[in-house]
Design an enzyme around this catalytic site. Sequence first.
Site, short mmCIF file in Angstrom:
data_model
loop_
_atom_site.label_atom_id
_atom_site.label_comp_id
_atom_site.label_asym_id
_atom_site.label_seq_id
_atom_site.Cartn_x
_atom_site.Cartn_y
_atom_site.Cartn_z
N THR A 76 0.80 -1.22 0.00
CA THR A 76 0.00 0.00 0.00
C THR A 76 0.83 1.27 0.00
O THR A 76 0.68 2.13 -0.87
CB THR A 76 -0.95 0.00 1.20
OG1 THR A 76 -1.88 -1.08 1.05
CG2 THR A 76 -1.72 1.31 1.30
N HIS A 112 -1.34 -9.11 -0.45
CA HIS A 112 -0.66 -8.55 -1.61
C HIS A 112 0.77 -8.24 -1.20
O HIS A 112 1.11 -8.25 -0.01
CB HIS A 112 -1.37 -7.29 -2.09
CG HIS A 112 -1.63 -6.29 -0.99
ND1 HIS A 112 -0.71 -5.34 -0.61
CD2 HIS A 112 -2.70 -6.13 -0.16
CE1 HIS A 112 -1.19 -4.63 0.39
NE2 HIS A 112 -2.41 -5.10 0.69
#
Length: 431
Positions: A85, A364
Site C-alpha cells: 500500500t 498482496h
Amino acid sequence: MNRLRAVLAAMLAIGLSGCIVAAPPPPLSALLASAEATPKPVVTILVSIDGFRPDYLNRGVTPRLNALAAAGVSAPMTPSFPSKTFPNHWSLVTGEVPDRHGIVANRMEDPARPGETFTMASDDPFWWNAASPIWVDAEKAGIRTATMFWPGANVAWGGTRATAWPHDISGGTRPEDWQQFNQVIANPQRVNAVLDWLRRPAAIRPRFVTLYVDTVDTAGHIYGPDDARTTAAIADADAAIGMLVDGLATLRQPANLVIVSDHGMAATSSDRVIALDGVADPGLYRIVESGPYAALVPTEGNDATLAVALLAPHEHMQCWRKAAIPARFQYGANPRVPPFLCLAETGWSILPTTPATPFTGGNHGYDNQAPDMAALFVAHGPAFARGQTLPAFPNVDVEPLLRDLLAMPLDAAVDGTDTPFTSILIQSKER
C-alpha cells in the site's frame, strides 16, 4: 423642536443623495443566476480504491465505475514492487519507483536511523523527503490542493522533526487542506468532505483533490478476494464513486476523475505457508517484514551462513541478496532494502513459524506483474476520450498524467511518463 426637524431633514437629504449616487444591489436570484452561468474551472480528482483488482469490475456490482469506464478510459495498471500500500501510493503521486522515492515497504528500517522502524503511522518527514508528491509541486505552482486521506498526505514534506519531545516539525509543505487518516470515517463522510471543499468560493476552492477508500482492501484481507463480503465491499465503494459523481453534477463542477488502486489481492491460506524457522535457524536472522515476501537482516557474523540456507532452492519461494534481486523489480539499491529478500509464489505466505491455527484470507506484496496484483485505472472527464481501453502501463505514469491535467510541466527526472495517454487526452492542459 425646530432644531431636531432641521437635523432630521439634513439626514434625510444625505440619505437621499446616497440613494441617488449608489445603485441598489442586485437581487439574490440574479447573483445566483450569474454564478451558475460562470463556468467553473475543471478540478482534477485522484481517487484510490485500495486493493481493487481490475477484474472486480466484472462482478456485476459496480454500475457507476463501469459507466465511467465505458464513457472514458480504462486499463489494467501494473503496480510497483513491492505491491504494498504505502510504496505504491507514494509511486502514484511522485512518479518514482519505491527504490528511488524511499518508501520501500509498509515496514522498514534505515541505517541512518538505527533503532527506528517505519510503520504506516510514521509521519516524520525524514522517511518521505526523497521525492516530492504532486500536491507539493502543485502548491508551489500556485494550485490549491486538498487531500481526503492519502498515505503521506499528512506529512510536512521537506520538513524536519525535532528529536526531543514534543517532536515539533519545522518547515515543510502539506496540502492546503488535508485530513488525518481515520479508518472509522465512512465512505459517505469522505465523499461529502470532498464535495464541501468544492462548494467553497473560487479563491479557496481546491483544483486538485485526492480521495482514499480502504474498505475493499480491508475486506479482501479478512475474507479473501472471492468472498461475498468482499464483493459487498466492492459494491459499497462503487456507491461512493456514484455519490461523488452525483455530487459533482449537482454542483455543476466539471472534473477529471482519475480512479486507481495501489495493487490487487490474492487468496491466502494456512495450507500455503513457508515457515522461516524451517528454512534457517532463527538465530541467524532478524525479520523486518514477512508475508508475501520476507525482508531479513542477518545477525552479527551470520551473513554467510544465512546466505547458504536462504539462497538454496525452495519450493514456492525464492530468495536473493539485495544486489541480486532481478532488475525487472527495480528494487534493491535503496539502503532501506534489507540484505536479503525472499519472495513467495502468489498465494503463499512466508511466516516466522507454522501458524498455530488455520486461516484463510487475502494478501498482496507479491510479484508486481502477477495477474492477481494488477491495479485499477479508470479516467473520465473533459480531458479524456470516450470508450477507450489502454494496454497495461506502470503506475509511475499516473503522476505525469496528473501534471498534464493540471497544466504543470513534466518532471524529466521521474521514472514515469505521460506517453501511454497521448492518444486519449483530448486536452492536455486544464481549462
